[in-house]
Motif scaffolding. Structure first.
Motif, mmCIF file in Angstrom:
data_model
loop_
_atom_site.group_PDB
_atom_site.id
_atom_site.type_symbol
_atom_site.label_atom_id
_atom_site.label_comp_id
_atom_site.label_asym_id
_atom_site.label_seq_id
_atom_site.Cartn_x
_atom_site.Cartn_y
_atom_site.Cartn_z
ATOM 1 N N GLN A 142 0.828 -1.205 0.000
ATOM 2 C CA GLN A 142 0.000 0.000 0.000
ATOM 3 C C GLN A 142 0.865 1.259 0.000
ATOM 4 O O GLN A 142 0.617 2.194 -0.775
ATOM 5 C CB GLN A 142 -0.923 -0.019 1.214
ATOM 6 C CG GLN A 142 -1.890 1.156 1.264
ATOM 7 C CD GLN A 142 -2.856 1.055 2.428
ATOM 8 O OE1 GLN A 142 -2.802 0.113 3.225
ATOM 9 N NE2 GLN A 142 -3.743 2.031 2.547
ATOM 10 N N ALA A 143 1.889 1.282 0.853
ATOM 11 C CA ALA A 143 2.759 2.453 0.924
ATOM 12 C C ALA A 143 3.536 2.650 -0.371
ATOM 13 O O ALA A 143 3.681 3.775 -0.857
ATOM 14 C CB ALA A 143 3.717 2.312 2.106
ATOM 15 N N MET A 144 4.026 1.560 -0.950
ATOM 16 C CA MET A 144 4.821 1.669 -2.173
ATOM 17 C C MET A 144 3.961 2.049 -3.376
ATOM 18 O O MET A 144 4.416 2.770 -4.267
ATOM 19 C CB MET A 144 5.556 0.361 -2.437
ATOM 20 C CG MET A 144 6.654 0.049 -1.435
ATOM 21 S SD MET A 144 7.843 1.398 -1.211
ATOM 22 C CE MET A 144 8.463 1.590 -2.881
ATOM 23 N N THR A 145 2.731 1.558 -3.419
ATOM 24 C CA THR A 145 1.838 1.962 -4.508
ATOM 25 C C THR A 145 1.611 3.459 -4.469
ATOM 26 O O THR A 145 1.629 4.137 -5.511
ATOM 27 C CB THR A 145 0.500 1.214 -4.427
ATOM 28 O OG1 THR A 145 0.733 -0.187 -4.589
ATOM 29 C CG2 THR A 145 -0.454 1.672 -5.518
ATOM 30 N N ASP A 146 1.433 4.018 -3.272
ATOM 31 C CA ASP A 146 1.236 5.460 -3.139
ATOM 32 C C ASP A 146 2.452 6.226 -3.651
ATOM 33 O O ASP A 146 2.317 7.192 -4.422
ATOM 34 C CB ASP A 146 0.967 5.806 -1.674
ATOM 35 C CG ASP A 146 0.829 7.308 -1.460
ATOM 36 O OD1 ASP A 146 -0.139 7.895 -1.958
ATOM 37 O OD2 ASP A 146 1.719 7.899 -0.801
ATOM 38 N N VAL A 147 3.650 5.802 -3.257
ATOM 39 C CA VAL A 147 4.870 6.475 -3.709
ATOM 40 C C VAL A 147 5.020 6.335 -5.225
ATOM 41 O O VAL A 147 5.360 7.300 -5.924
ATOM 42 C CB VAL A 147 6.107 5.906 -2.990
ATOM 43 C CG1 VAL A 147 7.397 6.414 -3.634
ATOM 44 C CG2 VAL A 147 6.087 6.272 -1.521
ATOM 45 N N ALA A 148 4.760 5.137 -5.741
ATOM 46 C CA ALA A 148 4.921 4.903 -7.175
ATOM 47 C C ALA A 148 3.975 5.776 -7.988
ATOM 48 O O ALA A 148 4.365 6.334 -9.035
ATOM 49 C CB ALA A 148 4.676 3.429 -7.490
ATOM 50 N N LEU A 149 2.730 5.921 -7.546
ATOM 51 C CA LEU A 149 1.781 6.745 -8.289
ATOM 52 C C LEU A 149 2.142 8.221 -8.200
ATOM 53 O O LEU A 149 1.974 8.970 -9.181
ATOM 54 C CB LEU A 149 0.359 6.503 -7.774
ATOM 55 C CG LEU A 149 -0.181 5.083 -7.971
ATOM 56 C CD1 LEU A 149 -1.624 4.976 -7.491
ATOM 57 C CD2 LEU A 149 -0.072 4.645 -9.423
ATOM 58 N N ARG A 150 2.653 8.636 -7.058
ATOM 59 C CA ARG A 150 3.125 10.025 -6.949
ATOM 60 C C ARG A 150 4.255 10.289 -7.938
ATOM 61 O O ARG A 150 4.272 11.310 -8.642
ATOM 62 C CB ARG A 150 3.596 10.300 -5.532
ATOM 63 C CG ARG A 150 2.477 10.421 -4.504
ATOM 64 C CD ARG A 150 3.001 10.292 -3.088
ATOM 65 N NE ARG A 150 4.051 11.279 -2.789
ATOM 66 C CZ ARG A 150 4.924 11.165 -1.792
ATOM 67 N NH1 ARG A 150 4.888 10.095 -1.002
ATOM 68 N NH2 ARG A 150 5.834 12.101 -1.592
#
Length: 339
Positions: A142-150
């Motif tokens: 969840q945390a990495m998906t957020d960073v990746a989309l940013r």
């Protein structure tokens, strides 16, 4: 010639529009000329970084019989554990053991005539002997998906595209793939191929390294740069989907991992953000000055790029995991090669 990778700051890429222009230009240039960089100030809680590293070590410390209970051979979705030497890159065995986890989704109900790539969606395998692995990895995804989309939206802005330009490709079901990896030490007269030279197939890859070096990036033909560990930073690289989508303006760069010496090991955790399986990658219309600099995507004739995301992803899985392919996909081998 560069001897190290550039360092980019995610906080600077997200400044107000009037202030972020030089940093977006640096992102665009780095991604075009190198395709690899360190990402700092990403906002991931350091405790989560420590938790995912600790749980990864705990998984690989399990007895072999426990790891075999979640072997990938039990999953038509290519989820689970592989011993060192099971996966192939460029026809050679990779000397790494690993545990693959995808987005936790139910398997699709398949109909006759459905494309074989639909079998890729499904549940993960989780070791009963380490129940805490699942919540830690889900928090990490969840945390990495957020960073990746940013970061993906920063890429869009750097190319003078709308910030949401790539949203339709990953949609509501992005390909969120985590790979826990351990490279055992090798004697000097043994294979040094931790993982062979390759490009990644998705949008973006984020790598969390331990202290042991081994990752190398081919910045120019046969010129390899060591991506040495940098505490708190991710190593980020461009995947083939972004290279295709920008007609080769952005660069998916070849990289490899050399095995540690005997009596050492290297543990890393990779996060891959990819598109929805049913997506087809278009070529985005870049402003004329950028379009003129696009070099077209590079494609290995022995491993051609496919715009159909599901087929492209399945092709890579079948080439790498021959035992799983033989068990679940004997009917799909010829179809994948011609799609």
């Amino acid at each position: 010639m560069a001897k190290t990778l550039p360092v980019l700051d995610l906080a600077l890429l997200e400044l107000p529009d009037a202030e972020q222009s030089p940093y977006l230009a640096e992102l665009r240039t780095t991604a075009r000329d190198v395709g690899f960089f360190y990402l700092i100030n990403h906002g991931i809680n350091p405790q989560l970084l420590q938790n995912v590293q600790s749980i990864t070590q705990a998984f690989f410390a399990l007895p072999d019989e426990e790891k075999q209970r979640v072997s990938m051979i039990h999953s038509p979705h290519f989820r689970g554990y592989n011993r060192a030497g099971v996966e192939y890159t460029r026809e050679q065995r990779d000397q790494r053991e690993q545990f693959d986890i995808g987005a936790e989704r139910v398997a699709l109900m398949l109909q006759d005539g459905d494309p074989a790539w639909k079998r890729l969606q499904g549940p993960n395998l989780w070791p009963e002997a380490l129940p805490q692995l699942r919540p830690v990895i889900h928090a990490w995804q969840q945390a990495m998906t957020d960073v990746a989309l940013r970061l993906l939206r920063a890429f869009a802005k750097s190319l003078s595209l709308p910030p949401d330009a790539f949203d339709a490709l990953y949609g509501s079901h992005p390909n969120e793939h985590v790979k826990l990896i351990r490279y055992p030490g090798q004697a000097s007269n043994a294979s040094q191929q931790g993982v062979g030279a390759h490009k990644d197939s998705g949008f973006l890859t984020f790598l969390l390294q331990d202290e042991q070096p081994g990752l190398q990036v081919e910045v120019t033909p046969e010129n390899w740069v060591d991506a040495l560990p940098k505490p708190g930073a991710f190593v980020v690289n461009i995947g083939e989907l972004l290279e295709i989508a920008t007609n080769g303006y952005l660069r998916a760069t070849i990289h490899r991992v050399l095995s540690p010496p005997a009596h050492k090991e290297r543990v890393s955790i990779a996060f891959f953000l990819g598109a929805q399986l049913d997506a087809e990658v278009p070529i985005y219309q870049l402003p004329a000055p950028l379009a003129a600099e696009a070099r077209g995507p590079t494609s290995d004739p022995n491993n051609p790029l496919l715009r159909e995301v599901g087929w492209n992803y399945l092709k890579g899985r079948l080439r790498s995991h021959r035992d799983v392919a033989a068990r679940y996909y004997t009917d799909a081998q010829n179809t994948v090669q011609t799609s």
